[in-house]
Design a protein around this motif. Structure first.
Motif, PDB file in Angstrom:
ATOM      1  N   ASN A  49       4.757 -83.798  63.114  1.00 45.83           N
ATOM      2  CA  ASN A  49       6.002 -83.713  63.869  1.00 45.83           C
ATOM      3  C   ASN A  49       6.095 -82.370  64.563  1.00 45.83           C
ATOM      4  O   ASN A  49       5.362 -81.428  64.208  1.00 45.83           O
ATOM      5  CB  ASN A  49       7.194 -83.917  62.928  1.00 45.83           C
ATOM      6  N   LEU A  50       6.991 -82.258  65.540  1.00 48.65           N
ATOM      7  CA  LEU A  50       7.160 -80.998  66.259  1.00 48.65           C
ATOM      8  C   LEU A  50       8.581 -80.858  66.758  1.00 48.65           C
ATOM      9  O   LEU A  50       9.314 -81.842  66.904  1.00 48.65           O
ATOM     10  CB  LEU A  50       6.188 -80.895  67.440  1.00 48.65           C
ATOM     11  N   GLU A  51       8.979 -79.612  66.988  1.00 46.99           N
ATOM     12  CA  GLU A  51      10.290 -79.306  67.557  1.00 46.99           C
ATOM     13  C   GLU A  51      10.254 -77.905  68.146  1.00 46.99           C
ATOM     14  O   GLU A  51       9.557 -77.016  67.652  1.00 46.99           O
ATOM     15  CB  GLU A  51      11.369 -79.388  66.483  1.00 46.99           C
ATOM     16  N   PHE A  52      11.023 -77.698  69.218  1.00 51.94           N
ATOM     17  CA  PHE A  52      11.134 -76.399  69.868  1.00 51.94           C
ATOM     18  C   PHE A  52      12.415 -75.722  69.395  1.00 51.94           C
ATOM     19  O   PHE A  52      13.461 -76.358  69.275  1.00 51.94           O
ATOM     20  CB  PHE A  52      11.147 -76.580  71.382  1.00 51.94           C
ATOM     21  N   ASP A  53      12.327 -74.418  69.125  1.00 52.75           N
ATOM     22  CA  ASP A  53      13.511 -73.716  68.625  1.00 52.75           C
ATOM     23  C   ASP A  53      14.408 -73.193  69.740  1.00 52.75           C
ATOM     24  O   ASP A  53      15.469 -72.619  69.485  1.00 52.75           O
ATOM     25  CB  ASP A  53      13.122 -72.590  67.668  1.00 52.75           C
ATOM     26  N   GLY A  54      13.998 -73.379  71.020  1.00 55.71           N
ATOM     27  CA  GLY A  54      14.797 -72.907  72.149  1.00 55.71           C
ATOM     28  C   GLY A  54      14.667 -71.426  72.396  1.00 55.71           C
ATOM     29  O   GLY A  54      15.291 -70.883  73.301  1.00 55.71           O
ATOM     30  N   ARG A  55      13.825 -70.748  71.606  1.00 59.96           N
ATOM     31  CA  ARG A  55      13.626 -69.297  71.740  1.00 59.96           C
ATOM     32  C   ARG A  55      12.160 -68.958  72.000  1.00 59.96           C
ATOM     33  O   ARG A  55      11.738 -67.830  71.761  1.00 59.96           O
ATOM     34  CB  ARG A  55      14.097 -68.594  70.469  1.00 59.96           C
ATOM     35  N   GLY A 274      13.314 -74.375  76.211  1.00 57.25           N
ATOM     36  CA  GLY A 274      13.203 -72.935  75.993  1.00 57.25           C
ATOM     37  C   GLY A 274      11.810 -72.490  75.625  1.00 57.25           C
ATOM     38  O   GLY A 274      11.643 -71.573  74.814  1.00 57.25           O
ATOM     39  N   PHE A 275      10.803 -73.099  76.253  1.00 63.18           N
ATOM     40  CA  PHE A 275       9.409 -72.819  75.889  1.00 63.18           C
ATOM     41  C   PHE A 275       8.652 -72.318  77.110  1.00 63.18           C
ATOM     42  O   PHE A 275       7.914 -73.066  77.758  1.00 63.18           O
ATOM     43  CB  PHE A 275       8.770 -74.079  75.316  1.00 63.18           C
ATOM     44  N   GLY A 276       8.845 -71.059  77.417  1.00 61.80           N
ATOM     45  CA  GLY A 276       8.162 -70.460  78.553  1.00 61.80           C
ATOM     46  C   GLY A 276       8.527 -71.164  79.852  1.00 61.80           C
ATOM     47  O   GLY A 276       9.678 -71.508  80.096  1.00 61.80           O
ATOM     48  N   ALA A 277       7.507 -71.386  80.686  1.00 56.61           N
ATOM     49  CA  ALA A 277       7.730 -71.994  81.998  1.00 56.61           C
ATOM     50  C   ALA A 277       7.613 -73.513  81.981  1.00 56.61           C
ATOM     51  O   ALA A 277       7.663 -74.151  83.031  1.00 56.61           O
ATOM     52  CB  ALA A 277       6.724 -71.423  83.000  1.00 56.61           C
ATOM     53  N   HIS A 278       7.484 -74.108  80.806  1.00 61.52           N
ATOM     54  CA  HIS A 278       7.332 -75.561  80.732  1.00 61.52           C
ATOM     55  C   HIS A 278       8.616 -76.258  81.170  1.00 61.52           C
ATOM     56  O   HIS A 278       9.717 -75.918  80.720  1.00 61.52           O
ATOM     57  CB  HIS A 278       6.950 -75.983  79.311  1.00 61.52           C
ATOM     58  N   ASP A 279       8.480 -77.245  82.037  1.00 62.41           N
ATOM     59  CA  ASP A 279       9.596 -77.935  82.680  1.00 62.41           C
ATOM     60  C   ASP A 279      10.081 -79.089  81.811  1.00 62.41           C
ATOM     61  O   ASP A 279       9.336 -80.038  81.549  1.00 62.41           O
ATOM     62  CB  ASP A 279       9.127 -78.451  84.043  1.00 62.41           C
ATOM     63  N   THR A 280      11.360 -79.027  81.384  1.00 54.25           N
ATOM     64  CA  THR A 280      11.891 -80.081  80.519  1.00 54.25           C
ATOM     65  C   THR A 280      12.051 -81.419  81.238  1.00 54.25           C
ATOM     66  O   THR A 280      12.100 -82.466  80.598  1.00 54.25           O
ATOM     67  CB  THR A 280      13.255 -79.672  79.934  1.00 54.25           C
ATOM     68  N   GLY A 281      12.140 -81.384  82.551  1.00 51.33           N
ATOM     69  CA  GLY A 281      12.309 -82.625  83.302  1.00 51.33           C
ATOM     70  C   GLY A 281      11.018 -83.360  83.587  1.00 51.33           C
ATOM     71  O   GLY A 281      11.047 -84.532  83.999  1.00 51.33           O
ATOM     72  N   HIS A 282       9.888 -82.691  83.374  1.00 49.25           N
ATOM     73  CA  HIS A 282       8.603 -83.300  83.730  1.00 49.25           C
ATOM     74  C   HIS A 282       7.547 -83.174  82.631  1.00 49.25           C
ATOM     75  O   HIS A 282       6.401 -83.583  82.853  1.00 49.25           O
ATOM     76  CB  HIS A 282       8.053 -82.665  85.016  1.00 49.25           C
ATOM     77  N   THR A 283       7.904 -82.635  81.480  1.00 49.46           N
ATOM     78  CA  THR A 283       6.893 -82.340  80.461  1.00 49.46           C
ATOM     79  C   THR A 283       7.310 -82.856  79.093  1.00 49.46           C
ATOM     80  O   THR A 283       8.473 -82.754  78.705  1.00 49.46           O
ATOM     81  CB  THR A 283       6.635 -80.824  80.357  1.00 49.46           C
ATOM     82  N   LEU A 284       6.343 -83.410  78.384  1.00 52.27           N
ATOM     83  CA  LEU A 284       6.502 -83.818  76.994  1.00 52.27           C
ATOM     84  C   LEU A 284       5.367 -83.234  76.179  1.00 52.27           C
ATOM     85  O   LEU A 284       4.236 -83.129  76.679  1.00 52.27           O
ATOM     86  CB  LEU A 284       6.489 -85.345  76.862  1.00 52.27           C
ATOM     87  N   PHE A 285       5.643 -82.840  74.945  1.00 56.35           N
ATOM     88  CA  PHE A 285       4.600 -82.415  74.025  1.00 56.35           C
ATOM     89  C   PHE A 285       4.468 -83.460  72.920  1.00 56.35           C
ATOM     90  O   PHE A 285       5.464 -84.048  72.482  1.00 56.35           O
ATOM     91  CB  PHE A 285       4.932 -81.049  73.412  1.00 56.35           C
ATOM     92  N   VAL A 286       3.228 -83.679  72.491  1.00 62.44           N
ATOM     93  CA  VAL A 286       2.928 -84.737  71.519  1.00 62.44           C
ATOM     94  C   VAL A 286       2.005 -84.195  70.436  1.00 62.44           C
ATOM     95  O   VAL A 286       1.012 -83.526  70.745  1.00 62.44           O
ATOM     96  CB  VAL A 286       2.241 -85.941  72.208  1.00 62.44           C
TER      97      VAL A 286
END
Length: 299
Positions: A49-55, A274-286
């Motif tokens: 599993n994974l999650e971003f902390d927004g920081r 909140g993960f660097g320059a990664h775009d929340t509207g166009h990017t997913l992490f798996v």
């Protein structure tokens, strides 16, 4: 995902979303997949599993190595700590990260810990223990925790003080749930233990009024073995462990299509907030049971 089995309890079906397509069509959007972190030996290097902390940190539960890992946007390992069988991991509104542990259907000594993602050396603090067969996790705006169970009926609700809301859990009487995601006042759950590969919708204020959003397969041979899911562009994206797919689902109509193929036993999917320059509207992490962490670009 810690178990593969078949069964399930019938739920009332949403009129628009109850029918299972013979084959899911491609969504028709241009996608690309790149490796953020290389894997090792499949299944033995299982990232659950994974999650971003927004920081700026991506937190990953590495279930076979019994560790929680924190990655920087450039892919370097930034932090980590040992935890027995970590599973679902989510950020709470208090800024703390919550993680299930003891993720194994045969382990009776599971629970939930939390940690401060800003600490130089994060230390897990126990929130609740004595849970069994747990997997997915969600946190609502009031700090309540929701925990899926692959081999049991009823999604657990844990209040902020660590006590169980037994009445709510009886209302959320779904067998074999895996991934959980809260959107507004609705909890969405993927059902692993079900030949029809259901996604169900459970009102947070009245769990007995649960409905089936969609069925993604029609027979056991087509079973998707659904894992985690996330909100994305106003819809849902769910991981199909068996088929190596990400499937997009419209929660209003149940209409579904295949967004990505060719993954290696995907276990969780999230948006990089909140993960660097990664775009929340166009990017997913798996994350995958292959050990890889991959980045999916859509559009």
């Amino acid at each position: 995902m810690a178990a593969l089995a078949v069964g399930g309890t019938a739920l009332p079906a949403a009129a628009a979303g109850a029918q299972a397509p013979e084959r899911l069509e491609a969504c028709g959007e241009r996608t690309s997949v790149s490796v953020f972190h290389k894997g090792g030996i499949p299944l033995l290097d299982w990232r659950e599993n994974l999650e971003f902390d927004g920081r700026g940190t991506l937190w990953v539960s590495h279930v076979t190595q019994h560790r929680v890992e924190g990655y920087a946007p450039d892919g370097t390992l930034r932090a980590g700590f040992p935890l027995s069988g970590p599973g679902g991991i989510r950020r709470g509104l208090d800024g703390m990260m919550y993680v299930n542990y003891g993720v194994n259907p045969l382990t009776p000594h599971g629970g939930i810990v939390r940690f401060d993602p800003t600490a130089a050396a994060p230390r897990p603090e126990k929130v609740v223990d004595g849970l069994s067969g747990i997997n997915g996790l969600a946190v609502d705006t009031e700090g309540n925790l929701y925990v899926s169970r692959e081999l049991a009926t009823g999604i657990l609700k844990i209040r902020p003080d660590g006590t169980k809301d037994e009445e709510w859990t009886r209302g959320a009487s779904v067998f074999g749930t895996n991934g959980l995601e809260i959107v507004g006042d609705q909890l969405y759950a993927s059902v692993l233990i079900d030949a029809s590969s259901r996604i169900v919708r459970i009102p947070l204020t009245d769990p007995a009024r649960r409905t089936t959003v969609t069925r993604l397969s029609s027979t056991l041979l087509d079973g998707k073995f659904l894992d985690d899911l996330t909100e994305f562009r106003g819809g849902l994206v769910v991981a199909s462990f068996r088929d190596g797919e990400l499937i997009r689902v419209d929660p209003a109509t149940g209409r579904s299509c295949t967004l990505v193929t060719g993954l290696r036993m995907p276990t969780s999917v999230r948006i990089p907030r909140g993960f660097g320059a990664h775009d929340t509207g166009h990017t997913l992490f798996v994350t995958e049971a292959s050990g890889r962490i991959v980045r999916v670009t859509v559009g």
